[in-house]
Write an enzyme that holds these catalytic residues in place. Structure first.
Site, PDB file in Angstrom:
ATOM      1  N   ASN A  24      -7.539   0.554  14.314  1.00 33.40           N
ATOM      2  CA  ASN A  24      -7.387  -0.402  15.392  1.00 33.40           C
ATOM      3  C   ASN A  24      -8.928  -0.102  16.130  1.00 33.40           C
ATOM      4  OD1 ASN A  24      -7.196   1.569  17.446  1.00 33.40           O
ATOM      5  ND2 ASN A  24      -5.080   1.973  16.859  1.00 33.40           N
ATOM      6  N   VAL A  33      -0.524   2.735   8.275  1.00 34.46           N
ATOM      7  CA  VAL A  33      -1.430   3.586   7.415  1.00 34.46           C
ATOM      8  C   VAL A  33      -2.504   4.278   7.954  1.00 34.46           C
ATOM      9  CG1 VAL A  33      -3.018   1.525   7.066  1.00 34.46           C
ATOM     10  CG2 VAL A  33      -2.707   3.106   5.003  1.00 34.46           C
ATOM     11  N   ASP A  34      -2.887   3.906   9.162  1.00 33.91           N
ATOM     12  CA  ASP A  34      -3.591   4.566  10.078  1.00 33.91           C
ATOM     13  C   ASP A  34      -3.090   5.851  10.511  1.00 33.91           C
ATOM     14  OD1 ASP A  34      -5.860   5.099  11.849  1.00 33.91           O
ATOM     15  OD2 ASP A  34      -5.332   3.545  13.532  1.00 33.91           O
ATOM     16  N   THR A 118      -1.449  -6.936   7.680  1.00 35.04           N
ATOM     17  CA  THR A 118      -0.172  -7.286   7.079  1.00 35.04           C
ATOM     18  C   THR A 118       0.966  -6.747   7.613  1.00 35.04           C
ATOM     19  OG1 THR A 118       0.137  -6.481   4.807  1.00 35.04           O
ATOM     20  CG2 THR A 118      -1.397  -8.316   5.123  1.00 35.04           C
ATOM     21  N   TYR A 121       0.147  -5.911  12.495  1.00 40.29           N
ATOM     22  CA  TYR A 121      -0.858  -7.095  13.065  1.00 40.29           C
ATOM     23  C   TYR A 121      -0.246  -8.241  12.429  1.00 40.29           C
ATOM     24  CZ  TYR A 121      -4.421  -3.826  15.013  1.00 40.29           C
ATOM     25  OH  TYR A 121      -4.995  -3.111  15.708  1.00 40.29           O
TER      26      TYR A 121
HETATM   27  P1  ADP Z   1      -2.133  -3.562  10.485  1.00 45.88           P
HETATM   28  O1  ADP Z   1      -2.186  -3.044  11.664  1.00 45.88           O
HETATM   29  O2  ADP Z   1      -3.397  -3.644   9.929  1.00 45.88           O
HETATM   30  O3  ADP Z   1      -1.095  -4.510   9.985  1.00 45.88           O
HETATM   31  P2  ADP Z   1      -0.341  -1.486   9.212  1.00 45.88           P
HETATM   32  O4  ADP Z   1      -0.652   0.078   9.007  1.00 45.88           O
HETATM   33  O5  ADP Z   1       0.706  -1.940  10.195  1.00 45.88           O
HETATM   34  O6  ADP Z   1      -1.817  -2.089   9.408  1.00 45.88           O
HETATM   35  O7  ADP Z   1       0.016  -2.085   7.839  1.00 45.88           O
HETATM   36  C1  ADP Z   1      -0.935  -2.602   6.939  1.00 45.88           C
HETATM   37  C2  ADP Z   1      -0.172  -2.148   5.487  1.00 45.88           C
HETATM   38  O8  ADP Z   1      -0.164  -0.956   5.129  1.00 45.88           O
HETATM   39  C3  ADP Z   1       1.337  -2.468   5.262  1.00 45.88           C
HETATM   40  O9  ADP Z   1       1.613  -3.312   4.047  1.00 45.88           O
HETATM   41  C4  ADP Z   1       2.196  -1.080   5.114  1.00 45.88           C
HETATM   42  O10 ADP Z   1       3.136  -1.207   4.664  1.00 45.88           O
HETATM   43  C5  ADP Z   1       0.897  -0.259   4.623  1.00 45.88           C
HETATM   44  N1  ADP Z   1       0.894   1.012   4.638  1.00 45.88           N
HETATM   45  C6  ADP Z   1       1.513   1.806   5.754  1.00 45.88           C
HETATM   46  N2  ADP Z   1       1.461   3.157   5.174  1.00 45.88           N
HETATM   47  C7  ADP Z   1       0.751   3.280   3.959  1.00 45.88           C
HETATM   48  C8  ADP Z   1       0.306   4.285   3.139  1.00 45.88           C
HETATM   49  N3  ADP Z   1       0.402   5.365   3.503  1.00 45.88           N
HETATM   50  N4  ADP Z   1      -0.372   3.769   1.992  1.00 45.88           N
HETATM   51  C9  ADP Z   1      -0.537   2.438   1.708  1.00 45.88           C
HETATM   52  N5  ADP Z   1      -0.419   1.418   2.404  1.00 45.88           N
HETATM   53  C10 ADP Z   1       0.338   1.840   3.613  1.00 45.88           C
END
Ligand code: ADP
Length: 175
Positions: A24, A33-34, A118, A121
């Site tokens: 973010n 994922v963050d 996706t 956000y």
């Molecule tokens: P944003 O805020 O950009 O939407 P999110 O983290 O909420 O980011 O989600 C982005 C994508 O990352 C989603 O498809 C989520 O399922 C995926 N995600 C979450 N954890 C992981 C991980 N450890 N490795 C890869 N993808 C992940």
């Protein structure tokens, strides 16, 4: 040979030269994922990110990979979906393009992306996948170092969407 591939998995376990974090604009960690990347990389990542003082949507910043198997982490805030008329598509393309440009500048050969925007956000998945693949293909044509880009999708629905976008992109002239 330059390649784009789609795999299902956890990006924190991928030993690419650079992995991208769907961050973010504060760059100070979050959910999804963050959060997973910050937990796996360790607290030194937080300290490294603090120094940037944030990052505008669509731009990218690079840090060491710390405790991740990846050498570098590239942090890019993707756009929050607000219905599609707030430059979301352009901003998402910018996130992919600017992340790849940084990876190339740092001499990375392999780069792994999560599905930016996706999750929380709410960017529509198929549109996001199309934009991502298109940006990757365009970038690879002129890349100096990057040769292999991997989309690391956490769930099968996401993996299928990117695989579909990749297959479709092979059948059209993207220029
Ligand atoms: P944003 O805020 O950009 O939407 P999110 O983290 O909420 O980011 O989600 C982005 C994508 O990352 C989603 O498809 C989520 O399922 C995926 N995600 C979450 N954890 C992981 C991980 N450890 N490795 C890869 N993808 C992940």
């Amino acid at each position: 040979m330059k390649t784009i591939q789609v795999v299902q998995g956890d990006i924190t376990t991928i030993a690419a030269d650079a992995v991208v974090n769907a961050a973010n604009t504060t760059l100070m960690g979050g959910g999804g994922v963050d959060g997973a990347i910050h937990r796996a990389a360790g607290p030194a990542l937080y300290a490294a990110c603090e120094k940037f003082g944030g990052c505008p949507t669509g731009e990218a910043r690079i840090t060491s990979g710390f405790n991740l198997p990846a050498k570098y982490i590239i942090h890019t805030p993707g756009p929050i979906w607000h219905g599609g008329d707030h430059d979301e598509e352009q901003l998402l393309a910018n996130s992919y393009r600017n992340s790849l440009a940084l990876a190339d500048e740092y001499g990375c050969r392999t780069v792994a992306f999560p599905s930016i925007s996706t999750g929380v956000y709410s960017f529509p998945l198929d549109r996001a996948a199309q934009i991502a693949i298109r940006a990757m293909r365009a970038f690879l044509r002129s890349a100096s170092h990057v040769e292999e880009v991997t989309m690391v999708c956490f769930d099968p629905t996401t993996a299928r969407a990117y695989q579909r976008a990749l297959n479709n992109s092979r059948n059209v002239n993207l220029n």
